[in-house]
Design an enzyme around this catalytic site. Structure first.
Site, PDB file in Angstrom:
ATOM      1  N   GLY A 110       0.782  -1.228   0.000  1.00 48.63           N
ATOM      2  CA  GLY A 110       0.000   0.000   0.000  1.00 48.63           C
ATOM      3  C   GLY A 110       0.812   1.276   0.000  1.00 48.63           C
ATOM      4  O   GLY A 110       1.844   1.396  -0.667  1.00 48.63           O
ATOM      5  N   SER A 156      -5.617  10.394   9.074  1.00 51.29           N
ATOM      6  CA  SER A 156      -6.730  10.178   8.141  1.00 51.29           C
ATOM      7  C   SER A 156      -7.778  11.253   8.377  1.00 51.29           C
ATOM      8  O   SER A 156      -7.969  11.715   9.513  1.00 51.29           O
ATOM      9  CB  SER A 156      -7.358   8.794   8.361  1.00 51.29           C
ATOM     10  OG  SER A 156      -8.625   8.700   7.722  1.00 51.29           O
ATOM     11  N   TYR A 207     -11.227   3.431  15.051  1.00 51.17           N
ATOM     12  CA  TYR A 207     -10.249   3.858  14.044  1.00 51.17           C
ATOM     13  C   TYR A 207     -10.136   5.377  14.034  1.00 51.17           C
ATOM     14  O   TYR A 207      -9.028   5.934  14.061  1.00 51.17           O
ATOM     15  CB  TYR A 207     -10.638   3.353  12.659  1.00 51.17           C
ATOM     16  CG  TYR A 207      -9.671   3.804  11.586  1.00 51.17           C
ATOM     17  CD1 TYR A 207      -8.416   3.205  11.482  1.00 51.17           C
ATOM     18  CD2 TYR A 207      -9.988   4.831  10.709  1.00 51.17           C
ATOM     19  CE1 TYR A 207      -7.504   3.623  10.517  1.00 51.17           C
ATOM     20  CE2 TYR A 207      -9.086   5.261   9.743  1.00 51.17           C
ATOM     21  CZ  TYR A 207      -7.841   4.662   9.658  1.00 51.17           C
ATOM     22  OH  TYR A 207      -6.935   5.075   8.710  1.00 51.17           O
TER      23      TYR A 207
END
Length: 286
Positions: free
Chosen positions: A15, A142, A167
């Site tokens: 990734g 994120s 998360y």
């Protein structure tokens, strides 16, 4: 160009991490791929060498399991023993929306790997980074941090668990960590900045549940709408290498540009309290 510089990238076997490592090697930097799966990491290292034309001296693989504080300490001991300098640390590895599981030390997996593992890793390498100054720390967060909250009464998901919320909390913790670390690093010659890579086609979402009939459509759409790993890694490589961010401290970037964060991601009181609690959780005594 990054000739002569050594860069550690966590989660570099696939990734964004693999693409970041390749981007650094393309600039002639030396990459230490810090990975849990050594077989996949060695394969990724060979791919990077083929892709970039680099020889083996620019790509090294070392074992690191961020779900084990023992492993983090062993990794750092090895780096400090073997490496005269580290110019950039890229905290890239992450776990995304996994079912409730615990790390070796009993932490909720996403908070344990995404935040606490990297917290200890950075702490243990900080003296080496300072000796290598000017040096940089890059933290991959994120945009989903926006949905996260730091609940000091249940940081470890003992009372309840929602994988998406967990998360987001871990990614908010990354930004608060960056905020507090930047304050502590003023005048040290070490900078720390964060980034949000956007939606990238990686295996990070392997725990996301989709109906079987929807998966082919999702895969098709992802190729058209999501970033490639190389596109997702662009900001990581930029923050690791660009002279444009010399001396820039405590910012968050997306698409190689600084972003304005929500207030909860830059709350100095919360950042300081999270730091203190994180030190206790990972066993740092000061």
């Amino acid at each position: 160009m990054m000739s002569g510089k050594t860069v550690i990238v966590t989660g570099a076997n696939s990734g964004i991490g693999k693409a970041t490592a390749a981007g650094i090697v393309q600039l002639r930097g030396r990459v230490i791929m810090a990975c849990r799966d050594l077989a996949r990491a060695e394969e990724a290292a060979r791919d990077i060498q083929l892709q970039t034309g680099a020889d083996g001296s620019l790509v090294a693989v070392r074992y690191l399991d961020l779900a084990s504080l023992t492993s983090v300490r062993a990794f750092c001991e090895g780096i400090i023993k073997d490496e005269p300098r580290v110019d950039v640390l890229i905290n890239n590895a992450g776990v995304y929306q996994c079912p409730l599981t615990r790390t070796e030390d009993g932490f909720e997996m996403q908070f344990g790997v995404n935040h606490l593992g990297h917290f200890l890793l950075t702490h243990l390498l900080l003296d080496l980074l300072k000796r290598s100054a000017p040096s940089r720390i890059v933290v991959v967060s994120s945009k989903l941090y926006k949905h996260g909250d730091i609940n000091f009464e249940d940081l470890n998901s003992e009372q309840s668990y929602d994988k998406a919320s967990a998360y987001s909390r871990s990614k908010l913790a990354n930004l608060l960590f960056t905020c507090e670390l930047a304050r502590r690093l003023e005048g040290s010659g070490v900078t720390v900045n964060a980034l949000t890579p956007g939606i990238v086609r990686t295996n990070l979402g392997r725990h996301v549940e989709l109906p079987v009939v929807a998966k082919p459509l999702f895969n098709l759409l992802s190729w058209g709408l999501f970033k490639s790993p190389e596109e997702g890694a662009r900001t990581s490589v930029f923050l690791a290498s660009s002279p444009d961010v010399d001396g820039v401290q405590g910012k968050c970037f997306a698409n190689c540009r600084p972003q304005v964060l929500l207030d909860k991601a830059t709350d100095q009181q919360v950042a300081s309290k999270l730091w203190d609690i994180s030190e206790v959780m990972v066993g740092i005594t000061t």
